[in-house]
Design an enzyme around this catalytic site. Structure first.
Site, PDB file in Angstrom:
ATOM      1  N   GLY A  41    -123.612 -30.477  73.455  1.00 34.25           N
ATOM      2  CA  GLY A  41    -124.263 -30.101  72.289  1.00 34.25           C
ATOM      3  C   GLY A  41    -124.833 -28.435  71.853  1.00 34.25           C
ATOM      4  O   GLY A  41    -124.628 -27.632  70.736  1.00 34.25           O
ATOM      5  N   ASN A 180    -109.912 -36.091  71.593  1.00 31.67           N
ATOM      6  CA  ASN A 180    -109.243 -35.010  71.933  1.00 31.67           C
ATOM      7  C   ASN A 180    -107.786 -36.436  72.523  1.00 31.67           C
ATOM      8  O   ASN A 180    -108.996 -37.625  72.188  1.00 31.67           O
ATOM      9  CB  ASN A 180    -108.933 -34.305  72.859  1.00 31.67           C
ATOM     10  CG  ASN A 180    -109.868 -35.067  74.215  1.00 31.67           C
ATOM     11  OD1 ASN A 180    -109.516 -36.124  74.263  1.00 31.67           O
ATOM     12  ND2 ASN A 180    -109.759 -34.222  75.309  1.00 31.67           N
ATOM     13  N   THR A 214    -108.127 -33.455  68.052  1.00 32.15           N
ATOM     14  CA  THR A 214    -107.596 -31.595  68.662  1.00 32.15           C
ATOM     15  C   THR A 214    -106.279 -32.118  69.704  1.00 32.15           C
ATOM     16  O   THR A 214    -107.128 -33.220  70.451  1.00 32.15           O
ATOM     17  CB  THR A 214    -108.719 -31.669  69.406  1.00 32.15           C
ATOM     18  OG1 THR A 214    -109.699 -32.602  70.237  1.00 32.15           O
ATOM     19  CG2 THR A 214    -109.871 -31.688  67.928  1.00 32.15           C
ATOM     20  N   GLY A 216    -104.986 -29.647  71.594  1.00 27.29           N
ATOM     21  CA  GLY A 216    -104.801 -27.960  72.041  1.00 27.29           C
ATOM     22  C   GLY A 216    -103.652 -27.485  71.519  1.00 27.29           C
ATOM     23  O   GLY A 216    -104.019 -26.389  70.560  1.00 27.29           O
ATOM     24  N   GLY A 219    -102.802 -27.905  67.978  1.00 24.14           N
ATOM     25  CA  GLY A 219    -103.317 -27.804  66.777  1.00 24.14           C
ATOM     26  C   GLY A 219    -104.305 -29.392  66.659  1.00 24.14           C
ATOM     27  O   GLY A 219    -105.217 -29.254  67.607  1.00 24.14           O
ATOM     28  N   ASP A 246    -115.867 -27.744  71.517  1.00 25.11           N
ATOM     29  CA  ASP A 246    -116.633 -27.452  70.837  1.00 25.11           C
ATOM     30  C   ASP A 246    -117.020 -26.166  70.237  1.00 25.11           C
ATOM     31  O   ASP A 246    -117.562 -27.177  68.486  1.00 25.11           O
ATOM     32  CB  ASP A 246    -117.993 -27.087  71.980  1.00 25.11           C
ATOM     33  CG  ASP A 246    -117.535 -27.906  73.081  1.00 25.11           C
ATOM     34  OD1 ASP A 246    -117.569 -29.542  72.959  1.00 25.11           O
ATOM     35  OD2 ASP A 246    -118.786 -28.155  74.336  1.00 25.11           O
TER      36      ASP A 246
HETATM   37  O1  RIB Z   1    -117.713 -28.744  76.972  1.00 22.48           O
HETATM   38  C1  RIB Z   1    -117.572 -27.996  77.598  1.00 22.48           C
HETATM   39  C2  RIB Z   1    -118.768 -28.487  78.498  1.00 22.48           C
HETATM   40  O2  RIB Z   1    -118.778 -29.684  79.099  1.00 22.48           O
HETATM   41  C3  RIB Z   1    -119.593 -27.314  78.995  1.00 22.48           C
HETATM   42  O3  RIB Z   1    -120.099 -26.409  78.791  1.00 22.48           O
HETATM   43  C4  RIB Z   1    -120.211 -28.608  79.944  1.00 22.48           C
HETATM   44  O4  RIB Z   1    -121.611 -28.044  80.078  1.00 22.48           O
HETATM   45  C5  RIB Z   1    -119.906 -29.384  79.157  1.00 22.48           C
HETATM   46  O5  RIB Z   1    -120.972 -30.073  78.778  1.00 22.48           O
END
Ligand code: RIB
Length: 285
Positions: A41, A180, A214, A216, A219, A246
């Site tokens: 998040g 993914n 996704t 990797g 693309g 993220d």
């Molecule tokens: O997607 C990576 C994240 O997954 C890390 O920052 C870790 O905290 C987990 O939530």
């Protein structure tokens, strides 16, 4: 400015570089321990700010030093933390991350305060109803994510990570699903990567307007009402893949918030560029 409300986890990442992640029953030696703000998040919220969004975070941290560090890091990045609640008697979420020399990683999360995020916490967050996009993952409880999805006033974007047992409860509320490849297989109950035609049929039957996969270094794949496209990623030297997904989600959310509609190829290209850039630096943000 496009507004994004992120409902999700905030973790302190304890990161170690290893030659390779250990197998079950094995011990390996790693490098020095680093403490880095993370959580899917929090990472997505910071990525959305960097992509030009007005970002509000709804989450929980512990009543501990880590909680203060995590809140400050979000504020310093420009995320509104009015609804990042301190949780008495609870540790902040913590992730143990081993990053291999090739940039791949293995992660174990202790949810801590994230496990206390409630439906009421989400209901009391006005931005869930008001933001252009609500972006959630699955490191906080079902009730919190379900409330975010069902009270969301704009587009609901769900990054199904990690895939929870309650996935099916959420799907009817999802506008855009981001996964993914292993997550897509788990969500669709398939042992192999489903062909695009099957993804399209499954998403239409589930009421999901667009699925973004996704891939990797390959693309991403966009399967939406009326469009199927593979978007390549530029070749780069990967340092650390932690948080690349993220960065992708945060960037995509800003593009979707700007036009309040399902993803176009250009939106996914933008997100792929953000995800790729994230693999070239150490850490999740
Ligand atoms: O997607 C990576 C994240 O997954 C890390 O920052 C870790 O905290 C987990 O939530």
């Amino acid at each position: 400015m496009p507004s994004i409300c992120v409902v999700g986890s905030v973790n302190l990442d304890l990161v170690m570089i290893v030659d390779r992640v250990p197998e079950v029953g094995e011990t390996v030696l790693g490098g020095d321990l680093e403490r880095i703000p993370g959580g899917k998040g929090g990472n997505q919220a910071v990525a959305a700010v960097r992509s030009g969004g007005d970002v509000y975070m709804v989450g929980r941290v512990g009543e501990d030093e880590a909680g203060r560090v995590l809140r400050r890091s979000l504020e310093d990045a420009g995320v509104n933390t009015d609804r990042v609640l301190e949780t008495p008697g609870c540790n902040s979420g913590t992730a143990l991350i081993a990053v291999q020399a090739d940039g791949d990683n293995a992660i174990v999360v202790s949810p801590g305060a994230n496990a206390r995020l409630s439906a009421q916490d989400v209901r009391e967050s006005a931005m869930v109803a008001n933001a252009d996009v609500v972006l959630a993952q699955a490191e906080v409880p079902r009730e919190a994510v379900l409330t975010a999805a069902s009270t969301c006033g704009g587009l609901f974007v769900w990054n199904v990570a990690p895939v929870p047992s309650w996935t099916a409860d959420l799907l009817p509320f999802v506008d855009v699903l981001v996964v993914n490849e292993p997550e897509l297989r788990a969500v669709m109950g398939s042992t192999t990567m489903p062909p695009t035609g099957e993804i399209a049929k499954w998403s239409a039957a589930s009421g999901i307007a667009a699925v973004v996969v996704t891939l990797g270094s390959e693309g991403a794949l966009l399967v939406s009402e009326g469009e199927v496209a593979q978007i390549p990623a530029p070749a780069v030297n990967v340092v650390d893949t932690t948080g690349a997904g993220d960065a992708f989600c945060g960037a995509l959310a800003v593009r979707l918030a700007a036009h309040r509609a399902i993803p176009t190829v250009a939106d996914v290209q933008f997100a792929v560029a953000a995800g790729t850039a994230a693999t070239q630096v150490r850490g999740a943000r």
